[in-house]
Design an enzyme around this catalytic site. Sequence first.
Site, PDB file in Angstrom:
ATOM      1  N   ARG A 481       0.777  -1.133  -0.195  1.00  0.00           N
ATOM      2  CA  ARG A 481      -0.091   0.029   0.163  1.00  0.00           C
ATOM      3  C   ARG A 481       0.983   1.188  -0.270  1.00  0.00           C
ATOM      4  NH1 ARG A 481      -3.621   1.494   3.302  1.00  0.00           N
ATOM      5  NH2 ARG A 481      -3.124   3.833   4.030  1.00  0.00           N
ATOM      6  N   SER A 506      -6.301  -0.652   3.413  1.00  0.00           N
ATOM      7  CA  SER A 506      -6.360  -0.834   2.181  1.00  0.00           C
ATOM      8  C   SER A 506      -5.450  -1.563   1.329  1.00  0.00           C
ATOM      9  CB  SER A 506      -6.817  -0.479   1.054  1.00  0.00           C
ATOM     10  OG  SER A 506      -8.496  -0.076   2.109  1.00  0.00           O
ATOM     11  N   GLU A 590      -6.562  -6.760  -3.829  1.00  0.00           N
ATOM     12  CA  GLU A 590      -7.082  -6.137  -2.071  1.00  0.00           C
ATOM     13  C   GLU A 590      -7.627  -7.258  -1.371  1.00  0.00           C
ATOM     14  OE1 GLU A 590     -10.056  -3.026  -0.118  1.00  0.00           O
ATOM     15  OE2 GLU A 590     -10.305  -3.490  -1.790  1.00  0.00           O
TER      16      GLU A 590
END
Length: 698
Positions: A481, A506, A590
Amino acid sequence: MMELITELFDEDTTLPITNLNPKKKIPQIFSVHVDDAIEQPGFRLCTYTSGGDTNRDLKMGDKMMHIVPFTLTAKGSIAKLKGLGPSPINYINSVFTVAMQTMRQYKIDACMLRILKSKTAGQARQIQVIADRLIRSRSGGRYVLLKELWDYDKKYAYILIHRKNVSLEDIPGVPEISTELFTKVESKVGDVYINKDTGAQVTKNEAIAASIAQENDKRTDQAVIVKVKISRRAIAQSQSLESSRFESELFQKYESTAANFNKPATAPLIPEAEEMKIGINSLASKTKAAKIIAEGTANELHYDYKFFSKSEVDEVSEKIKDVIFNAIKNEPTTSIKCLEKYAAAVNQFFEEYKDNWLDKHNKTRKGQPDEVWGEITKNAWNAAKTKFLKRMIYSFSGIGAGPMIDITIACDGSKYTPSQKRGIREYCGSGYTDINNLLLGRYNPERYDVMSEKEIESAINNLDSAFENGDRIPEGITVYRAQSMTAPIYEALVKNKVFYFRNFVSTSLTPIIFGRFGITHAGIGLLEPEARNELTVDKNEEGITINPNEIRAYKENPEYVKVQIGWAIDGAHKVNVVYPGSLGIATEAEVILPRGLMVKVNKITDASNNDGTTSNNTKLIQAEVMTTEELTESVIYDGDRLMETGEVVAMTGDIEIEDRVDFASFVSSNVKQKVESSLGIIASCIDITNMPYKFVQG
């Protein structure tokens, strides 16, 4: 003048306060976020044994409470007070807000703050006046100040609050009037006290004030600091706050429960686990990736750079394929180690064509002096190589992660309940901004994107439920990320080597920080030192670069400077995660990590570069998830060692633990990771420019 000060003072101006040991039944150790400095003032509530220097925690039934200010250092340790920040008055306002709440809730009759006048920025008297006003306005007349104590001491400023209808001398913990200082004389109007030194008559309150000061002047703040228990999680929380935020009731509610989701994983391994491991480890997938990359690279070197003829393309392609395959064959294709070895190989074979490049470049010379032309040539070569390396790493990041995307597309998220699915879809769709803004203390109910506060509460509850149901990804998977972080928070991260995520995190199973969603902006971080030093512009692994045109703005507001971070996080298998699959945007691959996550920082690499456009303050950070079992929540520190040497040494009873304990090492792994020198080249391939915001927000 003093009345003017109190009129101008806004008694509602309280500063963010963090409870540094949430396990205590009576909260009593706090940090106060006064500005964006990496060191912050704090305070401890405690009590003393009568007449002595021995302090202990407050407990139910205590009637006398002391407030002891301290400084929370950048390493998360407690030290002697260094200052109260730019606004001592706002600090005092915040401290006494907590003190009054504590006194009312636990029926404490008296409370005293002692602070060195030298640490008040010349505002000692203003602080006393403000405290007087606060007590009068907030206590409804139930508490008053002992003003006779104000001017007793030239070194300390004292503020003592006591319940109005209780005699001071009757409160346990308040010293008796000193017979060393005063003689008690009976008179027709009652007892009077004579100062033995001056022979002057004083009031009872003056005698009590002098006796209190006499006893407390002998006490040291060091004695309070020596055996203080603090929560490492709470420190990380306090140092990850930005100055501008909206700390609503919901923010506080979810902040208090965040640690529940940082516990060791209870979810079963996802069904796709074996397929994932095969996808990134099989020789077949690595051969395929090497072949695709080699064919594209050979064509680029021919058509774009004219390094060799078209008839040589196939031969060069085969050579590049062998170089790449031999570099990556023993590493998972989405790992930093694989990307690092790949970057080193790519850099090596591009260097082989330097003479070809120089021949072409020198044909463009137009009479420049040798020294000037040498500098032009150096910069042009560095820019050309930087662009090439960034494109190559961008390509491999997508191709090597191809199996992860295919697997995610096939995942339907069927294990989750309807309400859990709703929460996941809301987050993966357009709701993540508002959801995370609330958890970060940034949500403004008057200015939000798509979700009201009530809708956010429902979504977070559904997501929390989804994490309790949860997924567990296989060990050995790195997730990625990005994050844009203010300079003060980044500096605290560097000192502590730990970071706390308030929001849902995320991440992607693919190395998205190297340009999957945009043109690569920072491609040189994976290189070995010599090559990286040639191409980076900051020349600064962990530090921040302040450009000349930013110095003034930075001094006025350190949050002006931002640091762009690419996270490579290992250990996500240790906690329950949510793997949305088709419930989200499957091509993003994800994986959502839980709110309240703490990670240990293993390595920070300079990722700055210039390929025609300069990118400063870009860092690749390799980190590892830490669960509550791995993170000891509180320790007892040796305050003597701390203040004398800066070392934070843990203590058990009266016996020191041999190993040094501080925030740079408290979560260190049993196995030290060897970081290859070519890490620098890949770090500089970090690109967060066009990345979906949920992979950056934080």
